[in-house]
Design an enzyme around this catalytic site. Structure first.
Site, PDB file in Angstrom:
ATOM      1  N   ARG A  12       0.555  -1.357   0.276  1.00  0.00           N
ATOM      2  CA  ARG A  12       0.077   0.424   0.054  1.00  0.00           C
ATOM      3  C   ARG A  12       0.480   1.643   0.005  1.00  0.00           C
ATOM      4  O   ARG A  12       1.513   2.145  -1.137  1.00  0.00           O
ATOM      5  CB  ARG A  12      -0.833  -0.350   1.199  1.00  0.00           C
ATOM      6  CG  ARG A  12      -1.921   0.913   1.127  1.00  0.00           C
ATOM      7  CD  ARG A  12      -1.592   2.636   1.422  1.00  0.00           C
ATOM      8  NE  ARG A  12      -1.557   2.707   2.969  1.00  0.00           N
ATOM      9  CZ  ARG A  12      -0.652   2.948   3.233  1.00  0.00           C
ATOM     10  NH1 ARG A  12      -0.784   4.626   2.860  1.00  0.00           N
ATOM     11  NH2 ARG A  12      -0.390   3.255   4.828  1.00  0.00           N
ATOM     12  N   ASP A  13       1.677   1.054   0.638  1.00  0.00           N
ATOM     13  CA  ASP A  13       2.449   2.995   0.989  1.00  0.00           C
ATOM     14  C   ASP A  13       3.487   2.202   0.711  1.00  0.00           C
ATOM     15  O   ASP A  13       4.344   3.703  -0.625  1.00  0.00           O
ATOM     16  CB  ASP A  13       3.049   2.905   2.618  1.00  0.00           C
ATOM     17  CG  ASP A  13       3.423   4.049   2.691  1.00  0.00           C
ATOM     18  OD1 ASP A  13       3.795   5.078   2.130  1.00  0.00           O
ATOM     19  OD2 ASP A  13       3.087   4.734   3.854  1.00  0.00           O
ATOM     20  N   HIS A 193       3.080   5.170  12.753  1.00  0.00           N
ATOM     21  CA  HIS A 193       3.702   5.235  11.126  1.00  0.00           C
ATOM     22  C   HIS A 193       4.187   6.195  11.126  1.00  0.00           C
ATOM     23  O   HIS A 193       4.090   7.423  11.531  1.00  0.00           O
ATOM     24  CB  HIS A 193       2.513   5.263  10.726  1.00  0.00           C
ATOM     25  CG  HIS A 193       2.837   5.467   9.905  1.00  0.00           C
ATOM     26  ND1 HIS A 193       2.431   3.563   7.984  1.00  0.00           N
ATOM     27  CD2 HIS A 193       3.325   5.897   8.258  1.00  0.00           C
ATOM     28  CE1 HIS A 193       2.643   4.874   6.932  1.00  0.00           C
ATOM     29  NE2 HIS A 193       2.985   5.857   7.867  1.00  0.00           N
ATOM     30  N   TYR A 284       3.942  16.495   4.438  1.00  0.00           N
ATOM     31  CA  TYR A 284       3.337  15.128   4.274  1.00  0.00           C
ATOM     32  C   TYR A 284       4.371  14.142   2.905  1.00  0.00           C
ATOM     33  O   TYR A 284       4.685  14.859   1.784  1.00  0.00           O
ATOM     34  CB  TYR A 284       1.789  15.350   3.579  1.00  0.00           C
ATOM     35  CG  TYR A 284       1.135  14.057   4.795  1.00  0.00           C
ATOM     36  CD1 TYR A 284       0.436  13.257   5.720  1.00  0.00           C
ATOM     37  CD2 TYR A 284       0.766  12.430   3.947  1.00  0.00           C
ATOM     38  CE1 TYR A 284       0.124  12.364   6.535  1.00  0.00           C
ATOM     39  CE2 TYR A 284       0.452  11.612   3.986  1.00  0.00           C
ATOM     40  CZ  TYR A 284       0.149  11.269   6.146  1.00  0.00           C
ATOM     41  OH  TYR A 284      -0.511  10.062   6.464  1.00  0.00           O
TER      42      TYR A 284
END
Length: 333
Positions: A12-13, A193, A284
């Site tokens: 996913r990431d 995370h 981010y």
């Protein structure tokens, strides 16, 4: 012996590092291998979560359903996890995840906007999934506010609450202080995370565990947005040195990362100037490619775009603002 659960986010990431172009067949092969390493859960799909395959974030090589159909049948040991940015992912995506047996439904919002996730958290609980609140950008607000938003997430029904350092901005002492305060304030487990833009993902994850975190997100070889995530192999080795059980077969994890994942990736994870800037500015990590593209289009240094995004405290889901920032910076030249 103290125990920590590892959520593997390679599929996913990690898909950010492949521009979301894992095929369903590649995901299935990797998921089957990762499932044998001892991780507690596997998260997969578009890097921006279910519903993320769009013009705004970049189209994935397959649909959410196609990834579900490929991955769900081959994962026998770990639990399946999905992540949703409320508004990007809706009740339709939650029902899809339930259909394919996902146990964990993680809702990611800016920490100061956790109230946006209330409906999604409650719906996931109604569907019988374990709702997890994932709260980014705590490093830029006071600890007391981090605690307040954590308590709000618990009041909505979140059964695990994650602190997410999506920009790789936090220092280990900041992580320790916030995780310890969260532990004292709520009755549900805490997770962490971390991203690696300042090369502190492992140190921050270690600090989180020392402060009481029970869930840690990792990716094989650290593949993820920006300079990547906490590398599973390194974190497992650190936990072993600390005599903490994270359930990981270290040799097998190393071998799978080298033999199955690395050949599929366009480049090794690296910490170049733009990625360092993400960590420095608290921007981010998912903004990186957008800032680079906007910088090239308008002749602006991507570091200036990233710095401005950090100043504005933008979060995941607002990446297209890079165009506005680049245009404004170009007009000032």
């Amino acid at each position: 012996m103290k125990k920590v659960k590892i959520f593997d986010l390679t599929l996913r990431d990690g898909s950010h590092a492949k521009s979301h172009q894992f095929t369903p067949e590649q995901m299935a092969v990797l998921a089957e291998q990762i499932d044998s390493t001892g991780v507690a859960a596997i998260e997969f799909g578009h890097g921006n979560g279910l519903g993320g395959s769009a013009l705004q974030y970049g189209f994935a090589a397959a649909t959410d359903r196609e990834y579900m159909e490929a991955v769900a049948p081959v994962v026998k040991n770990a639990d399946l996890s999905i992540i949703i940015l409320p508004g990007v992912g809706t009740r339709h995506e939650l029902h899809l995840a339930k259909e394919f047996g996902a146990k964990y439904a993680r809702m990611c919002t800016q920490i100061t906007e956790v109230d946006i996730a209330e409906q999604h958290i409650k719906m996931a609980k109604q569907l019988g999934m374990i709702p997890i609140a994932v709260l980014p950008c705590a490093g830029i607000i006071p600890v007391k506010d981090t605690v307040r938003y954590t308590q709000m997430a618990e009041s909505y029904g979140a059964e695990v609450i994650y602190l997410l350092d999506g920009g790789g901005y936090q220092l280990p002492e900041q992580t320790y202080e916030r995780i310890a305060a969260m532990k004292k304030a709520v009755d549900v487990p805490i997770g962490f995370h971390g991203h690696n833009n300042l090369q502190l993902a492992v140190a921050n994850s270690k600090a989180a565990v020392e402060a009481g975190a029970e869930y840690i997100d990792c990716c094989l070889k650290g593949f993820g947005a920006g300079a990547g995530n906490c590398p599973t192999e390194i974190f497992a080795a650190v936990m072993d040195r600390m005599e903490i059980d994270c359930g990981i077969d270290l040799y097998k994890t190393m071998d799978i990362a080298e033999q199955y994942l690395r050949p599929l990736m366009p480049r090794a994870m690296e910490v170049d100037n733009d990625r360092i800037m993400l960590g420095y500015a608290g921007c981010y990590s998912s903004f990186l490619l957008f800032a680079q593209r906007a910088g090239a289009r308008y002749g602006v240094d991507p570091r200036d775009i990233i710095k401005e995004i950090g100043r504005r405290q933008c979060t995941e889901g607002q990446e297209d603002i890079c165009i506005d920032v680049a245009y404004a910076l170009a007009q000032k030249k």
